[in-house]
Write an enzyme that holds these catalytic residues in place. Structure first.
Site, PDB file in Angstrom:
ATOM      1  N   HIS A 199     -19.851  -7.420  -4.286  1.00 60.33           N
ATOM      2  CA  HIS A 199     -19.845  -8.922  -4.182  1.00 60.33           C
ATOM      3  C   HIS A 199     -20.948  -9.168  -3.474  1.00 60.33           C
ATOM      4  O   HIS A 199     -21.105  -9.492  -2.275  1.00 60.33           O
ATOM      5  CB  HIS A 199     -18.641  -9.408  -3.702  1.00 60.33           C
ATOM      6  CG  HIS A 199     -17.531  -9.434  -4.588  1.00 60.33           C
ATOM      7  ND1 HIS A 199     -16.127  -9.704  -4.167  1.00 60.33           N
ATOM      8  CD2 HIS A 199     -17.597  -9.079  -6.022  1.00 60.33           C
ATOM      9  CE1 HIS A 199     -15.376  -9.466  -5.229  1.00 60.33           C
ATOM     10  NE2 HIS A 199     -16.111  -9.265  -6.470  1.00 60.33           N
ATOM     11  N   GLU A 228     -14.231 -10.675 -18.037  1.00 61.14           N
ATOM     12  CA  GLU A 228     -15.515 -10.717 -17.146  1.00 61.14           C
ATOM     13  C   GLU A 228     -16.083  -9.590 -17.807  1.00 61.14           C
ATOM     14  O   GLU A 228     -15.708  -8.612 -18.420  1.00 61.14           O
ATOM     15  CB  GLU A 228     -14.825 -10.206 -15.924  1.00 61.14           C
ATOM     16  CG  GLU A 228     -16.249  -9.803 -14.921  1.00 61.14           C
ATOM     17  CD  GLU A 228     -15.843  -8.990 -13.704  1.00 61.14           C
ATOM     18  OE1 GLU A 228     -14.707  -8.642 -13.460  1.00 61.14           O
ATOM     19  OE2 GLU A 228     -16.428  -9.655 -12.419  1.00 61.14           O
ATOM     20  N   ASP A 242      -8.620  -5.666 -14.347  1.00 64.52           N
ATOM     21  CA  ASP A 242      -9.929  -5.523 -13.775  1.00 64.52           C
ATOM     22  C   ASP A 242     -10.151  -4.273 -13.354  1.00 64.52           C
ATOM     23  O   ASP A 242      -9.686  -3.585 -12.637  1.00 64.52           O
ATOM     24  CB  ASP A 242      -9.895  -6.407 -12.526  1.00 64.52           C
ATOM     25  CG  ASP A 242     -11.290  -6.621 -12.080  1.00 64.52           C
ATOM     26  OD1 ASP A 242     -12.196  -5.783 -12.197  1.00 64.52           O
ATOM     27  OD2 ASP A 242     -12.014  -7.928 -11.928  1.00 64.52           O
ATOM     28  N   ASP A 298     -18.495  -3.695 -13.819  1.00 64.22           N
ATOM     29  CA  ASP A 298     -17.358  -4.604 -13.362  1.00 64.22           C
ATOM     30  C   ASP A 298     -16.875  -5.476 -14.528  1.00 64.22           C
ATOM     31  O   ASP A 298     -17.662  -6.108 -15.295  1.00 64.22           O
ATOM     32  CB  ASP A 298     -17.606  -5.643 -12.236  1.00 64.22           C
ATOM     33  CG  ASP A 298     -16.519  -6.329 -11.630  1.00 64.22           C
ATOM     34  OD1 ASP A 298     -15.480  -6.225 -12.185  1.00 64.22           O
ATOM     35  OD2 ASP A 298     -16.893  -7.204 -10.955  1.00 64.22           O
ATOM     36  N   HIS A 323     -20.506 -13.017  -9.527  1.00 57.25           N
ATOM     37  CA  HIS A 323     -21.176 -12.468  -8.436  1.00 57.25           C
ATOM     38  C   HIS A 323     -22.281 -11.707  -8.785  1.00 57.25           C
ATOM     39  O   HIS A 323     -22.302 -10.954  -9.929  1.00 57.25           O
ATOM     40  CB  HIS A 323     -19.964 -11.786  -7.265  1.00 57.25           C
ATOM     41  CG  HIS A 323     -19.264 -10.846  -8.106  1.00 57.25           C
ATOM     42  ND1 HIS A 323     -19.860  -9.314  -8.314  1.00 57.25           N
ATOM     43  CD2 HIS A 323     -18.185 -10.975  -8.986  1.00 57.25           C
ATOM     44  CE1 HIS A 323     -18.760  -8.899  -9.119  1.00 57.25           C
ATOM     45  NE2 HIS A 323     -17.805  -9.649  -9.478  1.00 57.25           N
TER      46      HIS A 323
HETATM   47 CO    CO Z   1     -16.161  -8.973 -10.527  1.00 54.49          CO
END
Ligand code: CO
Length: 308
Positions: free
Chosen positions: A176, A294, A97, A108, A168
């Site tokens: 977040h 993601e 990540d 992100d 999010h």
């Molecule tokens: Co994230």
């Protein structure tokens, strides 16, 4: 915050400049993620990989929005090596990540690499779920609907979504923000309003479908700045405020600056006084394997993938 700027100044330089920062940060986050993916090989030292990715983000013209995170097998998120950790990859399922920011505008994104060669189906479940989530997410669509489609995509591969992890909203300096984008059918009727940035982040597992926090954290973030008495803690706090603001940082970043002894003393005090908050690794409850994919997207009149 981001939505307000766009609404009020959509045609002004200020608004466009801001949008350019989100796009640039997104692009750099995506480039750094791809760069990191190529470094994930059996025998590579995990800490070196994280350090190289973080350096790559700087080289590309942004800053790490948090320390690159690498979770092995049943570790879903929030793991990064300590300064003296020499662990290497060994046939793991590797969740990576990566976040980059420019003046608090954050890209992100995450992906999973299967070094075992045995868990391709699990990766496919998470990857398909991300695709479905991005296709579903739109202005006026309910959060519950997005979650439902993500859940069904994962279950169609005979795996489970991790129900206590979610995508999010993202706004300036806030990684977040609301709304949470569920990975299960929550029945939440609230809809995406548009002019907003969200990260869609489905986690798939062959385990119980939930995570809990481990003990030892190597990632922290400033939460509640206030004066401290001890000189060590004061010096470290100042450094954190100036370099990371409210964004997460790694223990090893401080160790490089202050050494291990001073860092640990200061962090202990800052934690005890609730000034910094620990983000320990999140592990699957039944020690199932975990995969995640993601991306960060902008939901406007048109949908735009920012981390690409
Ligand atoms: Co994230």
């Amino acid at each position: 915050m981001f939505a307000t700027i766009l609404n009020n100044t959509a045609n002004s330089n200020n608004g466009m400049e801001q949008m350019d920062k989100w796009r640039k940060a997104g692009k750099i986050a995506a480039q750094a993620l791809e760069y990191g993916k190529e470094l994930i090989k059996n025998g590579a030292v995990i800490r070196d990989v994280c350090d190289k990715i973080d350096a790559k983000i700087v080289e590309l013209g942004a800053l790490p929005a948090w320390p690159s995170q690498i979770g092995l097998d049943s570790i879903a998120a929030h793991a990064t090596p300590d300064y003296d950790d020499q662990s290497v990859f060994e046939n793991n399922i590797v969740c990576l990540d990566v976040g980059a920011h420019i003046d608090g505008c954050v890209g992100d994104n995450a992906l999973t690499v299967d070094l075992s060669g045995e868990w391709g189906d699990l990766l496919k479940a998470a990857k398909d779920a991300l695709k479905v989530g991005i296709e579903t997410a739109d202005k006026g669509v309910s959060l519950g609907e997005i979650g439902k489609n993500i859940q069904e995509a994962i279950q169609s591969h005979n795996f489970s979504p991790i129900r206590n992890l979610s995508g999010h909203g993202i706004s300036e300096w806030t990684i977040h923000d609301s709304p949470s984008i569920p990975n299960i059918a929550t029945g939440d009727n609230r809809t995406l309003e548009g002019d907003q940035i969200i990260a869609i982040e489905p986690f798939a597992t062959n385990g119980a479908g939930s995570v809990y926090e481990m003990e030892q954290a190597n990632i922290f973030a400033l939460e509640n700045p206030k004066p401290v008495r001890s000189p060590f803690a004061r010096e470290v706090l100042k450094f954190i405020e100036e370099n990371y603001g409210p964004l997460p940082f790694a223990t090893r970043w401080l160790v490089k600056e202050f050494g291990a002894g001073k860092t640990n003393l200061a962090l202990r005090e800052l934690q005890q006084r609730n000034i910094v908050h620990a983000h320990p690794p999140l592990v699957e409850r039944a020690k199932g394997n975990v995969a995640v994919f993601e991306k960060t997207i902008y939901i406007g009149d048109q949908k735009e993938i920012l981390t690409r």
